[in-house]
Motif scaffolding. Structure first.
Motif, PDB file in Angstrom:
ATOM      1  N   GLY A  77       1.540  -3.003  -2.649  1.00 58.36           N
ATOM      2  CA  GLY A  77       1.088  -1.628  -2.467  1.00 58.36           C
ATOM      3  C   GLY A  77       0.563  -0.944  -3.712  1.00 58.36           C
ATOM      4  O   GLY A  77       0.363   0.264  -3.709  1.00 58.36           O
TER       5      GLY A  77
ATOM      6  N   CYS B 157      -4.045  -7.434   1.393  1.00 62.76           N
ATOM      7  CA  CYS B 157      -3.544  -6.761   2.600  1.00 62.76           C
ATOM      8  C   CYS B 157      -4.715  -6.182   3.390  1.00 62.76           C
ATOM      9  O   CYS B 157      -4.508  -5.346   4.270  1.00 62.76           O
TER      10      CYS B 157
ATOM     11  N   LEU C  14      -6.921  -1.049   3.371  1.00 60.33           N
ATOM     12  CA  LEU C  14      -5.799  -1.800   2.822  1.00 60.33           C
ATOM     13  C   LEU C  14      -4.556  -1.416   3.625  1.00 60.33           C
ATOM     14  O   LEU C  14      -4.208  -0.230   3.698  1.00 60.33           O
TER      15      LEU C  14
ATOM     16  N   CYS D 294      -1.577  -1.671   3.017  1.00 65.18           N
ATOM     17  CA  CYS D 294      -0.483  -1.067   2.247  1.00 65.18           C
ATOM     18  C   CYS D 294      -0.700   0.424   2.043  1.00 65.18           C
ATOM     19  O   CYS D 294       0.185   1.117   1.537  1.00 65.18           O
TER      20      CYS D 294
END
Ligand code: FES
Length: 110
Positions: free
Chosen positions: A41, A48, A83, A85
């Motif tokens: 993240g 991701c 993404l 995250c």
């Protein structure tokens, strides 16, 4: 509760229920989707990367400049790429369709 519909790189469709406030990357990994999320993240890896259905994409809060920069580097990125995250499933989001790009399959032999 958000119904998350994953479309795998091989076309397999799976539906899971996610709690409000859950992070999409965590939901995907819990379901066994092959998203590495290597940087956990920090917006430093783009492993991701997912592709959101256009209608659902429009309902999400927009990506930050940092996320946009990272998506520029993602293989196979499209206009509705995000993404995972950086997406938290809001209470009012009833459902979302998420396509898993194929490029990251098998990177860890999964
Ligand atoms: Fe690395 Fe999302 S986990 S950018």
């Amino acid at each position: 509760m958000t119904k998350v519909r994953f479309i795998g790189a091989d076309g397999e469709v799976r539906e899971v229920d996610a709690d409000a406030g859950a992070r999409l990357l965590d939901v995907a990994q819990a379901d066994g989707q092959p998203l590495e999320g290597t940087c956990e993240g920090q917006m430093a890896c783009s492993t991701c990367h997912v592709i959101i259905a256009p209608d659902d994409f429009a309902r999400l809060p927009p990506a930050s400049a940092n996320e946009e920069d990272m998506l520029d580097l993602a293989l196979g990125a499209t206009r509705t790429s995000r993404l995972a995250c950086q997406i938290w499933l809001a209470e009012e989001l009833a459902e979302i369709t998420v396509k898993i790009p194929g490029q990251f399959r098998n990177m860890q032999g999964r």
